[in-house]
Design an enzyme around this catalytic site. Structure first.
Site, PDB file in Angstrom:
ATOM      1  N   ALA A  82       8.127  19.972   6.572  1.00  0.00           N
ATOM      2  CA  ALA A  82       7.225  19.599   5.457  1.00  0.00           C
ATOM      3  C   ALA A  82       7.629  20.426   4.235  1.00  0.00           C
ATOM      4  CB  ALA A  82       5.778  19.866   5.859  1.00  0.00           C
ATOM      5  N   GLY A 136       0.826  -1.222   0.000  1.00  0.00           N
ATOM      6  CA  GLY A 136       0.000   0.000   0.000  1.00  0.00           C
ATOM      7  C   GLY A 136       0.850   1.258   0.000  1.00  0.00           C
ATOM      8  N   GLY A 137       2.142   1.105   0.325  1.00  0.00           N
ATOM      9  CA  GLY A 137       3.075   2.232   0.230  1.00  0.00           C
ATOM     10  C   GLY A 137       2.808   3.338   1.238  1.00  0.00           C
ATOM     11  N   GLY A 159       7.074  24.874   6.046  1.00  0.00           N
ATOM     12  CA  GLY A 159       6.513  24.569   4.728  1.00  0.00           C
ATOM     13  C   GLY A 159       5.001  24.610   4.756  1.00  0.00           C
ATOM     14  N   HIS A 168     -31.027  20.212  -4.843  1.00  0.00           N
ATOM     15  CA  HIS A 168     -31.163  21.204  -3.790  1.00  0.00           C
ATOM     16  C   HIS A 168     -31.664  20.542  -2.522  1.00  0.00           C
ATOM     17  CE1 HIS A 168     -32.018  25.017  -1.845  1.00  0.00           C
ATOM     18  NE2 HIS A 168     -33.191  24.514  -1.497  1.00  0.00           N
TER      19      HIS A 168
END
Ligand SMILES: Cc1cc2nc3c(=O)[nH]c(=O)nc-3n(C[C@H](O)[C@H](O)[C@H](O)COP(=O)(O)OP(=O)(O)OC[C@H]3O[C@@H](n4cnc5c(N)ncnc54)[C@H](O)[C@@H]3O)c2cc1C
Length: 464
Positions: free
Chosen positions: A268, A39-40, A179, A443
């Protein structure tokens, strides 16, 4: 004797595992090599566990604002270990899900660290053992890792990467986020909502710098109102951890350098592609600043070697990786897929408020020489947004005035990450303003703002 396959995929993130499933569907004999978890990054350390954390902070925010909905919630508090545990369980569930999918699709999973040893050959190191594989084609899908600061390494104690920030054992009291891309802003939003005092430093003039300028400006105001301190055009010149905190040397817009101590810092500032030590140099696979160079089908300059996902460059997004995987596999199987069109990849930030976009920003469209029609519709003009108690945000659409082509869409506010796909489909189908105006929107929904924004571009908005 090496095991023989039609295709071996190195790396099982959303690029690799999706490619493996498609390959199996197309009748290829396929193996996938993974050194860590199926899944990394995405579902173990990225997209999914962060969204689980952000769901917690969102609910916590609502609980603290229960009164505005006529509710009472006394003694609202949290248990950090349980929050992290939930996020890890969500990741674990999806990891198990990918395992199941590999089995269902008869994909051979080879655990270990893979290296491409020659064209069509890989070796996989499993502790002391080595397994050899052979394949007609190899897809490199090894992803990327967090970029370190040149002067400070993440230690997991005071200085965190996303991996540490996702499994905190203590709550930061005063947090520095370095970041302001999607990952930085998401962590800032989570920790701020959970009660930390958060500062973001960003070298560029605005936060979320890839987004439309109006979206960045809106986010700047919204996050500032929530108490996050935003320091743009600000450089970080030093980061020194100690037993009790981390001291940052910060160079402000005006050039003044000051020091401030935080309890924790999250780095980051981007990613580094995983292209080293996997045999690419010896084979002469071309790279550009570390990223593997590919054509629109994922082909590298070396016959039989393909690459997909983060390892091939921006945008570093899971859905881009998966789509590249599908294209590459279909090409390998002899099909005629369309080449990757990066202009139609949506980008989302799951902070509070959320941000979502696709296509060109207004500035980029102007730069490209288009004459524009721009529509903007605010959340305050939408009944559902008011009923939800989420009346902050807007939907902006950018059209080519000559042809009516939807060049870009930019949204900020509640649930916009779920809405953006409407505009992605519109762009994919090469819809113009005319079809969008004639479309009936249910809506009350937030999606009505997507209609109104198109109408607004042509001076026809109804509710604002
Ligand atoms: C905190 C965070 C939040 C994110 N949120 C989002 C989001 O909301 N939406 C989104 O679209 N994207 C998000 N991303 C980005 C997303 O995770 C990546 O774009 C995506 O995972 C890339 O997929 P990939 O298949 O290219 O590589 P990866 O997911 O990085 O997978 C590569 C795999 O290859 C394996 N590997 C590497 N080298 C070898 C080797 N030699 N042998 C064997 N295996 C190897 C690695 O262990 C890894 O499992 C986020 C990322 C982070 C860090």
């Amino acid at each position: 004797m090496a095991d023989n396959f039609d295709l071996v995929i190195l790396g099982s993130g959303p690029g690799g595992y999706v490619a493996a499933i498609r390959a199996s569907q197309l009748g290829l004999k396929v193996a996938i090599v993974e050194r860590e978890r199926l899944g990394g990054i995405c579902l173990n350390w990225g997209c999914i566990p962060t969204k689980a954390l952000l769901r917690t902070s969102e609910i916590y925010h609502y609980m603290q604002n229960a009164e505005s909905y006529g509710l009472k919630a006394d003694n609202v508090g949290f248990d950090l270990a349980k929050i992290v545990d939930r996020s890890r369980k969500v990741a674990g569930q999806l990891n198990a899900g990918v395992k199941g999918l590999m089995k269902k699709n008869k994909v051979t999973v080879v655990e270990g660290v893979g290296t491409v040893t020659a064209k069509g050959k890989l070796s996989v190191k499993q502790g002391d053992k080595t397994v050899d594989l052979e394949a007609k084609n190899i897809i490199v899908a090894t992803g990327a890792r967090a970029r370190d600061l040149p002067f400070a390494k993440a230690d997991g104690e005071r200085i965190w990467t996303y991996r540490h920030a996702m499994v905190p054992t203590e709550m930061p009291t005063k947090l520095l986020v370095i970041g302001s891309g999607a990952i930085g802003v998401e962590f800032a939003s989570f920790y701020n909502d959970m009660g930390a005092d958060v500062t973001i430093v960003e070298m560029l003039p605005r936060i979320l710098p890839v987004e439309d300028e109006e979206v960045s400006a809106f986010m700047d105001k919204a996050l500032t109102k929530q108490g996050i301190k935003l320091l743009t055009q600000t450089g970080l010149e030093g980061l020194v951890p100690s037993a009790n905190g981390v001291t940052a040397k910060i160079k402000a817009k005006d050039g003044k350098v000051s020091e401030e101590t935080f309890s924790h810092a999250i780095i980051a500032i981007g990613i580094v592609p995983n292209t080293e030590n996997i045999g690419l140099e010896a084979l002469g696979v071309e790279t550009d600043r570390g990223h593997i160079k590919t054509d629109g089908y994922g082909r590298t300059n070396v016959d039989g070697i393909w690459a997909i996902g983060d390892v091939t460059g921006a945008p570093w997004l899971a859905h881009k990786a998966s789509h590249e995987g599908i294209i590459a596999v279909e090409k390998i199987a002899g099909g005629s897929p369309h080449q990757m069109d990066k202009a139609n990849i949506p980008g989302c930030t799951y902070s509070r408020p959320q941000v979502a976009s696709v296509g060109m920003t207004e500035a980029k469209a102007k730069e490209a020489g288009y004459e524009l029609k721009v529509g903007k519709f605010p959340f305050i003009g939408n009944g559902k947004a008011i009923a939800l108690g989420e009346a902050e945000g807007f939907v902006k659409t950018v059209f080519d005035a000559k042809t009516g082509e939807l060049l870009g869409a930019h949204m900020v506010g509640a649930e916009v990450t779920e809405l953006i796909q409407g505009y992605v489909v519109a762009r994919q189908l090469e819809t113009t303003e005319a079809e969008l105006m004639e479309t009936v929107f249910a809506h009350p929904t937030l999606s009505e703002m997507m209609h109104e924004s198109v109408l607004a571009a042509y001076g026809r908005a109804i509710h604002y």
